[in-house]
Design a protein around this motif. Structure first.
Motif, PDB file in Angstrom:
ATOM      1  N   THR A 125       0.795  -1.099   0.044  1.00  0.00           N
ATOM      2  CA  THR A 125       0.123   0.042  -0.136  1.00  0.00           C
ATOM      3  C   THR A 125       0.966   1.227  -0.133  1.00  0.00           C
ATOM      4  OG1 THR A 125      -1.572   1.272   1.448  1.00  0.00           O
ATOM      5  CG2 THR A 125      -0.012   0.003   2.597  1.00  0.00           C
ATOM      6  N   ASN A 126       0.344   2.368  -0.729  1.00  0.00           N
ATOM      7  CA  ASN A 126       1.064   3.659  -0.421  1.00  0.00           C
ATOM      8  C   ASN A 126       0.180   4.526   0.001  1.00  0.00           C
ATOM      9  OD1 ASN A 126      -0.657   4.128  -2.631  1.00  0.00           O
ATOM     10  ND2 ASN A 126       0.787   4.633  -4.037  1.00  0.00           N
ATOM     11  N   GLY A 127      -0.865   4.090   0.749  1.00  0.00           N
ATOM     12  CA  GLY A 127      -1.596   4.995   1.638  1.00  0.00           C
ATOM     13  C   GLY A 127      -2.922   5.853   1.080  1.00  0.00           C
ATOM     14  N   THR A 211       5.183   8.685   4.873  1.00  0.00           N
ATOM     15  CA  THR A 211       3.889   9.337   3.915  1.00  0.00           C
ATOM     16  C   THR A 211       4.268   9.139   2.541  1.00  0.00           C
ATOM     17  OG1 THR A 211       2.520  11.464   3.565  1.00  0.00           O
ATOM     18  CG2 THR A 211       5.014  11.736   4.385  1.00  0.00           C
ATOM     19  N   TYR A 212       3.165   9.303   1.620  1.00  0.00           N
ATOM     20  CA  TYR A 212       3.488   9.202   0.205  1.00  0.00           C
ATOM     21  C   TYR A 212       3.341  10.670  -0.472  1.00  0.00           C
ATOM     22  CZ  TYR A 212       3.429   7.049  -4.339  1.00  0.00           C
ATOM     23  OH  TYR A 212       4.000   6.827  -5.656  1.00  0.00           O
ATOM     24  N   SER A 256       9.139  11.487   1.908  1.00  0.00           N
ATOM     25  CA  SER A 256       8.668  12.585   3.092  1.00  0.00           C
ATOM     26  C   SER A 256       9.438  13.548   2.950  1.00  0.00           C
ATOM     27  CB  SER A 256       9.313  11.710   4.335  1.00  0.00           C
ATOM     28  OG  SER A 256       8.479  10.378   4.446  1.00  0.00           O
ATOM     29  N   SER A 257       9.545  14.632   3.909  1.00  0.00           N
ATOM     30  CA  SER A 257       9.985  15.821   3.491  1.00  0.00           C
ATOM     31  C   SER A 257      11.714  15.653   3.955  1.00  0.00           C
ATOM     32  CB  SER A 257       9.395  17.017   4.213  1.00  0.00           C
ATOM     33  OG  SER A 257       9.783  16.712   5.808  1.00  0.00           O
ATOM     34  N   LYS A 362      -3.167  15.305  -6.598  1.00  0.00           N
ATOM     35  CA  LYS A 362      -2.963  15.720  -5.340  1.00  0.00           C
ATOM     36  C   LYS A 362      -1.624  14.798  -4.895  1.00  0.00           C
ATOM     37  CE  LYS A 362      -4.388  16.495  -0.655  1.00  0.00           C
ATOM     38  NZ  LYS A 362      -5.664  16.599   0.253  1.00  0.00           N
ATOM     39  N   ASN A 363      -1.993  13.636  -4.842  1.00  0.00           N
ATOM     40  CA  ASN A 363      -0.995  12.515  -4.546  1.00  0.00           C
ATOM     41  C   ASN A 363       0.166  12.460  -5.245  1.00  0.00           C
ATOM     42  OD1 ASN A 363      -2.523  12.034  -2.114  1.00  0.00           O
ATOM     43  ND2 ASN A 363      -3.564  10.054  -2.695  1.00  0.00           N
TER      44      ASN A 363
END
Length: 417
Positions: A125-127, A211-212, A256-257, A362-363
């Motif tokens: 999964t990538n959420g 997070t993706y 992630s950042s 958005k993703n």
């Protein structure tokens, strides 16, 4: 967190290739006689009616090397036949992403086997919002059963012994990873997140990203790298890191950042990874990582695994072996060869995935290079990279073996023992 003595020594030792020397190599490989490819950088459409023709074009330009070029890999594969070859980020399982069929999954797996891979860390999964805890647990259980029913081909990895078991029996070691913490609970409730993490661990989760790309209750994503809002790891994310260390789940900060990577490196008590990230230095997009983030991850005893996607490697979208090796060498100069590995990040149902990406801007922001004209290197491209590392940069056999898998295995061992 201070860099350990080995990493510091390596940083000093391997800083001998200057920027001027790299530019000289760039010019040589960009000459008319060099093996390079150019294609039109068409703008990414936003209208659904324009998607099919655009997707066809992206698929057309995706191959970074010809069959004749790949045929030369056989000699390298033979020479490194005793090396362990590990892919830190293989995208997909039956049903994920975008309706990934079992038939196509087996084709993808066969490519890795044919290219002498011993192990893949597979994204389950990538959420996305539809991947609730219930959905993901059911998917994991289904894939676990799929692997179990094909135990002549697969060994699911729960610990180090399973990797060795797979190698001795000539099978492929397979492991679950998440590219987002959102399936732990979309609200970021710590108690719920920890409870779900423990259940996922029982199902075989052994590698976990924050997070993706997007900002979540757990941490800020790559979208915050350049807009001045990067707040790094949030409270629930820190709690998950602590529990992941206890359970033996490797902390990952790709997507992630930069601040998330830096803060996570200060929090973790185990080596962590960037499972499939490239450098802002050569491609300044928010999907990529800064030198500071690279150094932070390496200072944990961790590794940085480059991916084979042209749009994340350079503005031209090229993923020829040299384009990938250039990132590898730069990271070596920063933190030493023991901090390097590879995560192909290739999606085999590319056309279907592109449609999914185009419908979810958005993703998958265009500013990060998603669904733009680009080479898409399969896992087997690692052998072209090995040739470049040897021929262009003079890597030793021991250093190559580390890059192929030994460095990543060391990180897994430190987390699982």
């Amino acid at each position: 967190m201070k860099m350990n003595s080995m990493a510091l020594a390596s940083t000093l030792l391997f800083s001998v290739i200057t920027v001027a020397e790299e530019h000289m190599v760039d010019e040589m490989l960009a000459s008319p006689g060099a093996s390079r490819t150019d294609f039109e950088m068409k703008p990414r459409p936003t209208e659904e009616k324009e998607f099919p023709a655009y997707i066809d074009y992206l698929v057309e330009v995706a191959e970074p090397r010809s069959e004749a070029e790949r045929a030369k890999d056989a000699e390298l594969q033979k020479r490194y036949r005793k090396a362990i070859v590990m892919d830190s980020l293989f995208v997909g399982a039956p049903g994920f992403p975008a309706g990934f069929s079992a038939e196509l999954y087996e084709t993808a797996i066969q490519h890795s086997i044919d290219n002498k891979f011993n192990f893949i860390s597979a994204t389950i999964t990538n959420g996305p919002p539809e991947d609730t805890p219930e959905v993901v647990k059911e998917r994991m259980a289904g894939v676990n059963q799929y692997w179990k029913e094909r135990d002549d081909r697969y060994v699911q990895v729960f610990g180090l012994d399973d990797i060795e078991k797979a190698r001795k029996s000539g099978k492929l070691a397979v492991m679950h990873n998440f590219q987002s913490m959102m399936p732990l609970g979309a609200e970021g409730n710590e108690e719920e997140a920890i409870a779900n993490l423990r259940e996922y661990h029982k199902l075989g989760l052994r590698q976990l990203n924050f997070t993706y790309n997007i900002d979540t209750p757990y941490a800020d994503g790559g979208v915050s790298n350049s807009d001045g809002t990067d707040q790094g790891v949030h409270g629930p994310g820190e709690a998950v890191v602590k529990e992941a260390n206890k359970l033996g789940i490797v902390v990952d900060c790709s997507h992630s950042s930069n601040q998330t990577c830096i803060e996570a490196a200060a929090m973790t008590r185990k080596p962590m990874i960037l499972s499939h990230s490239n450098l802002m230095t050569y491609q300044p997009i928010d999907r990529n990582v800064s030198d500071q983030a690279v150094k932070a991850v390496a200072a944990t005893g961790g590794v940085i695994c480059v991916n084979f996607i042209g749009g994340f490697l350079n503005p031209q979208g090229l993923a020829r072996p040299y384009d990938i090796a250039k990132h590898v060498q730069y990271i070596r100069n920063l933190v030493g060869p023991e901090a390097l590995c590879h995560g192909s990040d290739y999606v085999y149902n590319y056309a279907d995935t592109l449609l999914w990406i185009l419908r979810n801007p958005k993703n998958f922001p265009v500013e990060m290079g998603y669904a733009t004209p680009s080479h898409m290197g399969k896992p087997g491209e690692v052998w072209g990279v090995v040739r470049e590392l040897e021929d262009t940069y003079g890597w030793t056999e021991a250093e190559i073996r580390g890059f192929l898998g030994e460095n990543l295995l060391r990180v897994y061992k430190a987390n699982w023992e």
